[in-house]
Scaffold this active site. Sequence first.
Site, short mmCIF file in Angstrom:
data_model
loop_
_atom_site.label_atom_id
_atom_site.label_comp_id
_atom_site.label_asym_id
_atom_site.label_seq_id
_atom_site.Cartn_x
_atom_site.Cartn_y
_atom_site.Cartn_z
CG HIS A 172 -1.96 -1.02 1.24
ND1 HIS A 172 -3.15 -0.89 1.93
CD2 HIS A 172 -2.05 -2.21 0.61
CE1 HIS A 172 -3.90 -1.96 1.73
NE2 HIS A 172 -3.24 -2.78 0.94
CE1 TYR A 225 -5.15 3.66 8.79
CE2 TYR A 225 -5.64 3.52 11.13
CZ TYR A 225 -4.89 3.13 10.04
OH TYR A 225 -3.87 2.22 10.21
N PRO A 268 -3.55 -0.27 18.81
CG PRO A 268 -5.36 -1.66 18.30
CD PRO A 268 -4.70 -0.94 19.42
CE LYS A 306 4.60 3.22 13.47
NZ LYS A 306 4.57 2.59 12.17
CE1 TYR A 353 -0.93 3.73 9.60
CE2 TYR A 353 0.18 2.65 7.77
CZ TYR A 353 -0.88 2.72 8.66
OH TYR A 353 -1.87 1.77 8.61
#
Length: 404
Positions: free
Chosen positions: A72, A201, A292, A296, A384
Site C-alpha cells: 500500500h 481510517y 493498534p 506499530k 506510519y
Amino acid sequence: MQTQVGIIGAGPAGLLLSHLLYLQGIDSIILEKRSREEIEGTIRAGVLEQGTVDLLNAAGVGERMMKEGHTHHGIELQFNGKRHRINMHELTGGKKITVYAQHEVIKDLVAQRLKDGGEVLFNVSDVSLHEFETNEPKIRFKVEGEEQEISCDFIAGCDGFHGPSRQSIPKTIRTEKQQIYPFGWLGILTETAPVNPELIYTNHERGFALLSTRSPEIQRHYLQVDPKDDIANWSDDRIWSELHERVDTEDFSITEGPIIQKNIVSMRSFICETMQHGRLFLAGDAAHIVPPTGAKGLNLAVTDIQVLLHGIVEYYQSGKTEVLDQYSDICLRRIWKAQRFSYWMTTMLHRNQSHSPFERGVQLAELDYVASSRSAATSLAENYVGLPMEIPGKKSTNLSMLSI
Ligand SMILES: Cc1cc2nc3c(=O)[nH]c(=O)nc-3n(C[C@H](O)[C@H](O)[C@H](O)COP(=O)(O)OP(=O)(O)OC[C@H]3O[C@@H](n4cnc5c(N)ncnc54)[C@H](O)[C@@H]3O)c2cc1C
C-alpha cells in the site's frame, strides 16, 4: 539442556530472534506455552513497515509475504463524511507498507525454524527464570508434566504482555508507565473482496472505524466500542448497520459478507523501563504495548530484535558488550516515538464522549490540518512507514553487516 540463548515465547519477536541467531551461527531454544496450531491461528496485526519487510526478505523468510502480501502506498482519512488520501510513498521518498497477516508471518517463521532443525518446544508450562544476574542464567519449565532446565548465556523474554519475563525483573529496578483508553476495538473478519485499495481510517460522530484487509478473499474491519462491551451484544446485523453508519459516504457503501470471526479488545499504551536486567532482555509486547491505531506493535517487536541481535552477535564475535549494555536505551528511544505516534493517532481518530464541544472542534481541526498541510501529512507518513532504527556507532543495521 544447554544453549546460547534461551528464548521465552514463539511470537514474532521470539521466532524472528531465533531465526536471525541461527543465520549468525548462534544456538537458541524457544519455549512456547501454546500449541503450534494456536499460535498459527491467532488473528492480530497486519500492517508491516518497510523495515520489517526488508528484514524478513534479507533473512530469507519473505518469499510468501512478497507473493501474497499487498503493498500500500497510502492510507485514507475520512472525517465530516469526506475522504482524504495521505500519499505515504510520495511523502517519504518511496517508502510503503505491506499488508500481510501476523499469523502468516508466524507460519513462515515456524516452518523455517523447523526446517533448519531449530528447537521450538510447544505446550510448555511453569516457565520460570533464574540466575540471570549471573553469567549462567537458567530457565526452568515443564513439558509433558516433566521438569526441565535450560542453562544459557542470555535469556530473551519475548513472552508478550502477560508472560513471566518482565515480572522477573525486581520491582525496584523497573518503572512501568501506562495509559488506559476509554476505547475498545470490535474487530471482524469477513469473507468479501477488498472494499478499497487502501486502509480507511474514519473519525465519525458515532465513533472510529477502520476498514482494513487481509487477503483478496478476507477483510478485517474494526469499530470503536466500549471496551467493557460484550461481543454477545453485537449481532452480525448490528455490526454491519454500525459500519454503514460510520463509513458510508455519498458514493461509497461498504460491502457486506459472512462474518467468520469477531471479538473486542481493549486499548492501552504501556512501557517498561528498563528492558534489561543482567542477562535478561525483554523484547516486543513483553516490554511495551501500543494501541493498534498506529499499527506499530509487531514492527516494534522486530526492531527490538534487531538491536538485541546486534548486541549478541557483537558479544560472540568480540566479547564486547557495548550494544548489549545500551540495549534498553537504544530501544526505548525509538519506542517512545512510536508510543507518541500511536497515542496521537488514537486520540485524533477516536470519538471521546467526554470531550467538550470545544475539544471536538480541535480534534476535527487537527484532522483537517493533517489532510491539508504537506508538513503535517509528511509527519504522519514517516511515522506510519516506520522511523529509522539507529544503533550508535553502527553505520548500518542491515543483516549484511553481521558477518558469520
Ligand atoms: C487486534 C490487534 C491488532 C493489531 N494490529 C497490529 C498492526 O496492524 N501492526 C502491528 O505492528 N501490530 C499490531 N498489533 C500488535 C501485535 O500483534 C503485537 O505487538 C505482536 O504480537 C507482538 O509480538 P511479540 O512476539 O512481542 O508478542 P506475542 O505475539 O504476544 O507473543 C508472545 C508469545 O509468548 C507466549 N507466552 C506467553 N507467556 C508464556 C509463558 N509463560 N511461557 C511460554 N510462552 C509464553 C505466548 O503464547 C505468545 O505466543 C495488533 C494487536 C492486536 C491485539
